[in-house]
Scaffold this active site. Structure first.
Site, mmCIF file in Angstrom:
data_model
loop_
_atom_site.group_PDB
_atom_site.id
_atom_site.type_symbol
_atom_site.label_atom_id
_atom_site.label_comp_id
_atom_site.label_asym_id
_atom_site.label_seq_id
_atom_site.Cartn_x
_atom_site.Cartn_y
_atom_site.Cartn_z
ATOM 1 N N ASN A 10 1.315 -3.971 -26.063
ATOM 2 C CA ASN A 10 1.379 -2.560 -25.648
ATOM 3 C C ASN A 10 -0.026 -2.111 -25.265
ATOM 4 O O ASN A 10 -0.850 -1.861 -26.143
ATOM 5 C CB ASN A 10 1.936 -1.732 -26.815
ATOM 6 C CG ASN A 10 1.913 -0.240 -26.538
ATOM 7 O OD1 ASN A 10 1.706 0.187 -25.400
ATOM 8 N ND2 ASN A 10 2.130 0.553 -27.583
ATOM 9 N N TRP A 11 -0.263 -2.026 -23.971
ATOM 10 C CA TRP A 11 -1.618 -1.681 -23.504
ATOM 11 C C TRP A 11 -1.930 -0.204 -23.670
ATOM 12 O O TRP A 11 -3.075 0.216 -23.491
ATOM 13 C CB TRP A 11 -1.780 -2.064 -22.026
ATOM 14 C CG TRP A 11 -1.779 -3.543 -21.757
ATOM 15 C CD1 TRP A 11 -1.597 -4.558 -22.666
ATOM 16 C CD2 TRP A 11 -1.966 -4.178 -20.487
ATOM 17 N NE1 TRP A 11 -1.662 -5.777 -22.038
ATOM 18 C CE2 TRP A 11 -1.888 -5.570 -20.694
ATOM 19 C CE3 TRP A 11 -2.191 -3.706 -19.195
ATOM 20 C CZ2 TRP A 11 -2.030 -6.494 -19.660
ATOM 21 C CZ3 TRP A 11 -2.329 -4.620 -18.157
ATOM 22 C CH2 TRP A 11 -2.250 -6.000 -18.402
ATOM 23 N N LYS A 12 -0.913 0.611 -23.949
ATOM 24 C CA LYS A 12 -1.103 2.072 -24.067
ATOM 25 C C LYS A 12 -1.796 2.603 -22.808
ATOM 26 O O LYS A 12 -1.562 2.072 -21.720
ATOM 27 C CB LYS A 12 -1.866 2.406 -25.358
ATOM 28 C CG LYS A 12 -1.232 1.727 -26.576
ATOM 29 C CD LYS A 12 -1.737 2.199 -27.892
ATOM 30 C CE LYS A 12 -1.046 1.421 -29.009
ATOM 31 N NZ LYS A 12 -1.400 1.891 -30.340
ATOM 32 N N HIS A 97 7.889 4.982 -29.903
ATOM 33 C CA HIS A 97 6.604 4.602 -30.499
ATOM 34 C C HIS A 97 6.054 5.812 -31.253
ATOM 35 O O HIS A 97 6.231 6.958 -30.829
ATOM 36 C CB HIS A 97 5.631 4.171 -29.386
ATOM 37 C CG HIS A 97 4.375 3.582 -29.922
ATOM 38 N ND1 HIS A 97 3.345 4.357 -30.411
ATOM 39 C CD2 HIS A 97 3.985 2.292 -30.083
ATOM 40 C CE1 HIS A 97 2.380 3.558 -30.846
ATOM 41 N NE2 HIS A 97 2.738 2.310 -30.662
ATOM 42 N N GLU A 99 3.267 7.136 -31.415
ATOM 43 C CA GLU A 99 2.425 8.048 -30.610
ATOM 44 C C GLU A 99 3.288 8.977 -29.765
ATOM 45 O O GLU A 99 2.935 10.135 -29.538
ATOM 46 C CB GLU A 99 1.447 7.223 -29.745
ATOM 47 C CG GLU A 99 0.342 6.620 -30.602
ATOM 48 C CD GLU A 99 -0.207 5.291 -30.110
ATOM 49 O OE1 GLU A 99 -0.010 4.944 -28.933
ATOM 50 O OE2 GLU A 99 -0.825 4.571 -30.926
ATOM 51 N N GLU A 169 6.608 -0.441 -37.330
ATOM 52 C CA GLU A 169 5.189 -0.127 -37.171
ATOM 53 C C GLU A 169 4.788 0.987 -38.124
ATOM 54 O O GLU A 169 4.974 2.170 -37.816
ATOM 55 C CB GLU A 169 4.917 0.328 -35.730
ATOM 56 C CG GLU A 169 5.219 -0.703 -34.679
ATOM 57 C CD GLU A 169 4.340 -0.494 -33.451
ATOM 58 O OE1 GLU A 169 3.603 -1.425 -33.110
ATOM 59 O OE2 GLU A 169 4.388 0.589 -32.865
ATOM 60 N N GLY A 175 -3.742 0.922 -35.076
ATOM 61 C CA GLY A 175 -5.086 1.203 -34.570
ATOM 62 C C GLY A 175 -6.110 1.483 -35.665
ATOM 63 O O GLY A 175 -7.219 1.930 -35.370
ATOM 64 N N SER A 215 -2.150 -3.122 -36.274
ATOM 65 C CA SER A 215 -3.346 -3.928 -36.512
ATOM 66 C C SER A 215 -3.034 -5.409 -36.713
ATOM 67 O O SER A 215 -3.703 -6.094 -37.486
ATOM 68 C CB SER A 215 -4.155 -3.368 -37.689
ATOM 69 O OG SER A 215 -4.578 -2.045 -37.394
ATOM 70 N N GLY A 237 -4.239 -2.977 -29.784
ATOM 71 C CA GLY A 237 -5.630 -3.317 -29.476
ATOM 72 C C GLY A 237 -5.863 -4.778 -29.111
ATOM 73 O O GLY A 237 -6.519 -5.080 -28.102
HETATM 74 P P1 PGA Z 1 -2.461 -1.725 -32.860
HETATM 75 O O1 PGA Z 1 -1.240 -0.922 -32.164
HETATM 76 O O2 PGA Z 1 -2.121 -3.199 -32.757
HETATM 77 O O3 PGA Z 1 -3.671 -1.354 -32.046
HETATM 78 O O4 PGA Z 1 -2.540 -1.275 -34.262
HETATM 79 C C1 PGA Z 1 0.079 -1.336 -32.328
HETATM 80 C C2 PGA Z 1 1.001 -0.414 -31.589
HETATM 81 O O5 PGA Z 1 0.723 0.788 -31.523
HETATM 82 O O6 PGA Z 1 2.028 -0.857 -31.048
#
Ligand code: PGA
Length: 252
Positions: A10-12, A97, A99, A169, A175, A215, A237
């Protein structure tokens, strides 16, 4: 038991087109080592077509979108429909997600509408669930996961659900550099499978891929992926570094 192993990146809201090119070119050059693992890349919307072209006919890598709208078309300025995503070669869509839930106030009822669009356009949803730090501290994490899952799954038949992928998640791990321990992750993954058994049946619960996200990186992926109910990862990330992402794919 023959569950698909998946590592999704997931590049966001990251990368330029040039960076996307560089990243995908490197990932594709490693793809001969991705045996039995499906890699899915979730670039930002504007790069989907280009990423798809770069992947070409490399079967181990697919492209997905990070979001879609609840409606199929119309006067929704700035939005992207599942039909559009299908037309540019997407096969998967991230739904719910944390976010999106947090910053864009997406409710479980919105997720249901989005998944209906996703399925109607022959795409597969990756439904994300997970508790916040406060919810875990208060020992409410099981309750939160049940609510997030049942409010969505109750709206879909077993045939529809067979197209789902689930991602656990924990919000406190996204993150932050703090990963759920193998025991914490395995416990929730097994719990998710038990909820699916209760709603549908054990056959489908045993067939659905459940990914861990939060993470997850090249150092900890191997141990996490050894847990019996963890079928891969949703990587934020670390998916922005081609070598790390490919190492994670090689961690099964
Ligand atoms: P992260 O993000 O690996 O940077 O913790 C995971 C995600 O939000 O899917």
């Amino acid at each position: 038991m023959n569950r698909q192993k998946i590592v999704a990146g997931n590049w966001k809201m990251n990368t330029t087109l040039a960076q996307a090119n560089e990243l995908v070119t490197k990932i594709v050059s490693h793809a001969c080592g991705f045996n039995q693992v499906k890699a899915i890349i979730f670039p930002p919307f504007p790069f989907i077509t280009e990423v798809k072209k770069m992947i070409g006919d490399e079967k181990t890598i697919s492209v997905g979108a990070q979001n879609c709208h609840t409606h199929s078309s119309g006067a929704y300025t700035g939005e992207v429909s599942a039909g559009m995503l299908h037309s540019v070669g997407c096969q998967y869509v991230l739904i719910g997600h944390s976010e999106r839930r947090n910053y864009f106030k997406e409710k479980n009822s919105d997720l249901v509408l989005k998944i209906k669009e996703v399925l109607a356009n022959k795409l597969q949803p990756i439904l994300c669930v997970g508790e916040t730090f406060e919810e875990r501290k208060a020992e409410n994490h099981f309750k939160v996961i049940i609510e997030q899952l049942t409010s969505v799954l109750s709206q879909f038949s077993i045939t529809e659900f067979s197209q789902f992928i689930i991602a656990y998640e924990p919000v406190w791990a996204i993150g932050t550099g703090e990963t759920a321990s193998n025991e914490q992750a395995q416990e929730i993954h097994a719990f998710i499978r038990s909820i699916i058994t209760d709603i549908y049946d054990s056959a489908i619960a045993n067939n659905i891929s459940i990914l861990y996200g939060g993470s997850c990186n090249a150092q900890n992926a191997k141990e996490l992926f050894q847990c019996p109910d963890i079928d891969g990862g949703l990587i934020g990330g670390a998916s922005l570094k081609a070598d790390d992402f490919c190492q994670i794919i090689g961690s099964f």
